[in-house]
Design an enzyme around this catalytic site. Sequence first.
Site, PDB file in Angstrom:
ATOM      1  N   GLU A 173     -27.820 -27.582 -18.583  1.00  0.00           N
ATOM      2  CA  GLU A 173     -28.476 -28.135 -19.779  1.00  0.00           C
ATOM      3  C   GLU A 173     -30.000 -28.191 -19.675  1.00  0.00           C
ATOM      4  O   GLU A 173     -30.642 -29.211 -19.940  1.00  0.00           O
ATOM      5  CB  GLU A 173     -27.896 -29.529 -20.064  1.00  0.00           C
ATOM      6  CG  GLU A 173     -26.382 -29.520 -20.277  1.00  0.00           C
ATOM      7  CD  GLU A 173     -25.786 -30.908 -20.456  1.00  0.00           C
ATOM      8  OE1 GLU A 173     -26.560 -31.870 -20.642  1.00  0.00           O
ATOM      9  OE2 GLU A 173     -24.563 -31.035 -20.403  1.00  0.00           O
ATOM     10  N   GLU A 286     -16.197 -26.268 -20.458  1.00  0.00           N
ATOM     11  CA  GLU A 286     -15.902 -27.693 -20.707  1.00  0.00           C
ATOM     12  C   GLU A 286     -15.239 -27.909 -22.075  1.00  0.00           C
ATOM     13  O   GLU A 286     -15.498 -28.869 -22.765  1.00  0.00           O
ATOM     14  CB  GLU A 286     -17.181 -28.529 -20.607  1.00  0.00           C
ATOM     15  CG  GLU A 286     -17.955 -28.321 -19.322  1.00  0.00           C
ATOM     16  CD  GLU A 286     -19.165 -29.213 -19.196  1.00  0.00           C
ATOM     17  OE1 GLU A 286     -19.287 -30.186 -19.973  1.00  0.00           O
ATOM     18  OE2 GLU A 286     -20.012 -28.961 -18.316  1.00  0.00           O
TER      19      GLU A 286
HETATM   20  O1  G3I Z   1     -16.374 -44.217 -10.755  1.00  0.00           O
HETATM   21  C1  G3I Z   1     -17.279 -45.219 -11.254  1.00  0.00           C
HETATM   22  C2  G3I Z   1     -16.597 -46.567 -11.253  1.00  0.00           C
HETATM   23  O2  G3I Z   1     -16.326 -46.973  -9.908  1.00  0.00           O
HETATM   24  C3  G3I Z   1     -17.514 -47.601 -11.934  1.00  0.00           C
HETATM   25  O3  G3I Z   1     -16.859 -48.836 -12.021  1.00  0.00           O
HETATM   26  C4  G3I Z   1     -17.856 -47.086 -13.342  1.00  0.00           C
HETATM   27  C5  G3I Z   1     -18.750 -48.040 -14.087  1.00  0.00           C
HETATM   28  O4  G3I Z   1     -20.088 -47.868 -13.652  1.00  0.00           O
HETATM   29  O5  G3I Z   1     -18.543 -45.802 -13.247  1.00  0.00           O
HETATM   30  C6  G3I Z   1     -17.679 -44.834 -12.678  1.00  0.00           C
HETATM   31  O6  G3I Z   1     -18.373 -43.625 -12.591  1.00  0.00           O
HETATM   32  C7  G3I Z   1     -18.527 -42.970 -13.845  1.00  0.00           C
HETATM   33  C8  G3I Z   1     -17.973 -41.553 -13.720  1.00  0.00           C
HETATM   34  O7  G3I Z   1     -18.193 -40.821 -14.946  1.00  0.00           O
HETATM   35  C9  G3I Z   1     -16.498 -41.530 -13.380  1.00  0.00           C
HETATM   36  O8  G3I Z   1     -15.749 -41.951 -14.477  1.00  0.00           O
HETATM   37  C10 G3I Z   1     -20.036 -42.903 -14.158  1.00  0.00           C
HETATM   38  O9  G3I Z   1     -20.514 -44.205 -14.394  1.00  0.00           O
HETATM   39  C11 G3I Z   1     -20.245 -42.049 -15.420  1.00  0.00           C
HETATM   40  O10 G3I Z   1     -21.638 -41.849 -15.631  1.00  0.00           O
HETATM   41  C12 G3I Z   1     -19.599 -40.676 -15.210  1.00  0.00           C
HETATM   42  O11 G3I Z   1     -19.731 -39.986 -16.434  1.00  0.00           O
HETATM   43  C13 G3I Z   1     -19.511 -38.569 -16.354  1.00  0.00           C
HETATM   44  C14 G3I Z   1     -20.752 -37.909 -16.980  1.00  0.00           C
HETATM   45  O12 G3I Z   1     -20.558 -36.486 -17.082  1.00  0.00           O
HETATM   46  C15 G3I Z   1     -21.994 -38.158 -16.131  1.00  0.00           C
HETATM   47  O13 G3I Z   1     -21.794 -37.600 -14.846  1.00  0.00           O
HETATM   48  C16 G3I Z   1     -18.266 -38.242 -17.174  1.00  0.00           C
HETATM   49  O14 G3I Z   1     -17.113 -38.731 -16.501  1.00  0.00           O
HETATM   50  C17 G3I Z   1     -18.158 -36.735 -17.362  1.00  0.00           C
HETATM   51  O15 G3I Z   1     -17.085 -36.416 -18.246  1.00  0.00           O
HETATM   52  C18 G3I Z   1     -19.449 -36.168 -17.945  1.00  0.00           C
HETATM   53  O16 G3I Z   1     -19.300 -34.772 -17.986  1.00  0.00           O
HETATM   54  C19 G3I Z   1     -20.390 -34.044 -18.568  1.00  0.00           C
HETATM   55  C20 G3I Z   1     -20.638 -32.808 -17.717  1.00  0.00           C
HETATM   56  O17 G3I Z   1     -20.879 -33.165 -16.361  1.00  0.00           O
HETATM   57  C21 G3I Z   1     -21.767 -31.974 -18.314  1.00  0.00           C
HETATM   58  N1  G3I Z   1     -21.470 -31.633 -19.718  1.00  0.00           N
HETATM   59  C22 G3I Z   1     -21.201 -32.809 -20.571  1.00  0.00           C
HETATM   60  C23 G3I Z   1     -20.022 -33.585 -20.001  1.00  0.00           C
HETATM   61  C24 G3I Z   1     -19.598 -34.728 -20.899  1.00  0.00           C
HETATM   62  O18 G3I Z   1     -20.612 -35.623 -21.061  1.00  0.00           O
END
Ligand code: G3I
Length: 376
Positions: A173, A286
């Site tokens: 991105e 994705e």
């Molecule tokens: O695992 C922790 C958990 O222990 C904690 O309690 C909770 C609350 O803070 O956070 C959890 O981690 C989260 C993680 O997802 C696992 O669920 C992170 O906060 C959260 O920021 C993370 O979000 C991911 C996001 O990318 C940022 O990395 C999403 O799952 C994921 O679907 C999303 O994927 C992105 C791609 O990488 C890039 N393209 C867009 C796509 C969707 O947004």
Amino acid sequence: MKRRDFVLGLGTMAGAGVAVGVDGWRSHPVHQRPSVALSLPSHDAQPLRELAAQKNLLYGAATQKRFLTSDPIFASYFQRECGVLTPEVELKWKRLRPTPNEFNFNDGDWLANFAAQNQMALRGHTLVWHKGLPPWFATHINALNARDQMLKHIETVVGHFAGRVHSWDVVNEAVFPLHHRRDGLRENPWLQMLGPNYIEMAFQAAAAADPNTLLVYNEVALDFDENDKKRAATLALLQRLKAKKVPIHALGIQGHLRGKTKINAEKLKTFLREVSALGLKIMITELDVTDRAFPRDIDQRDRQVAEIYSEYLSVVLQEPAVNALITWGLSDRYIWLKNEARKDVALPRPLPLDRQMNRKLAWSAIANNLKAAPKR
Ligand code: G3I
């Protein structure tokens, strides 16, 4: 009458009771329509990974270690359907780098082993992005050390997984025309600290660390009629990288689709051809269809979601340069709710399997378009 028009006609019938398909559907009253190609599959229908493999394509999904370890039923369906696994979070800075001087590969290695044991290709997602960063990033990374820190990260992480990763999303991105730069790039911390050459530096470091993995530039919002500027700026970036002989092998098109946004098949087809003409492969990295804009009724919602999958895949899977299709999750049981939440608080249904792991019409839409795709 192409199968796709059948689906479009019926889907709209389900929505508003009136056909908008082509070739005469308009006058057909709903109850007289023949059954259409899109229907729920039999339980023993061939898994998507096998349908993809028959065309020398890959099908798989993103997931997380915690889902696979805590839910053996889900893990068994993932093994059945998926020939490629993208770690949703485990290979991002936030997970790999608990402190500035520490790399934690435990979860990434677990997923790499799971993929290897189940004959799945493993995707690396993602080495350089402006999100998914650890809390210490903002206080420890600056213009003076950013180059060394980025190169150390890439060399260490790609080196650790060398030989085990099918393809790396090296940079994610990086294009954002709304930031009004002549080069169309996003004003992210990497660009602000290193300038636009951070992108080629990242690809060159990844190529040196593992010469045998595909190196991918991954981008969002390339899919819709309205995305002309994004497609043009992304194509221009790819052209610059290729002109400088940067080691880049593929464009990753994320494919996060939503109901009300129009897909222009001709524009999408042209863009795919222009990327392919650069000698690049294309991966749909994705894919999902947010159902927020669709009615609460599950039958209607599932059919309209499936229509979007089918409309999109009937274009992208016909492009020979497309070699992989990954959905951003396999089952509605595990989705990133923040992206998908509905105002009516009904549980979102964006993915091929429902929360009980039943195959949905979206699954059939993917299966039908894999079957209709030319063999690579
Ligand atoms: O695992 C922790 C958990 O222990 C904690 O309690 C909770 C609350 O803070 O956070 C959890 O981690 C989260 C993680 O997802 C696992 O669920 C992170 O906060 C959260 O920021 C993370 O979000 C991911 C996001 O990318 C940022 O990395 C999403 O799952 C994921 O679907 C999303 O994927 C992105 C791609 O990488 C890039 N393209 C867009 C796509 C969707 O947004």
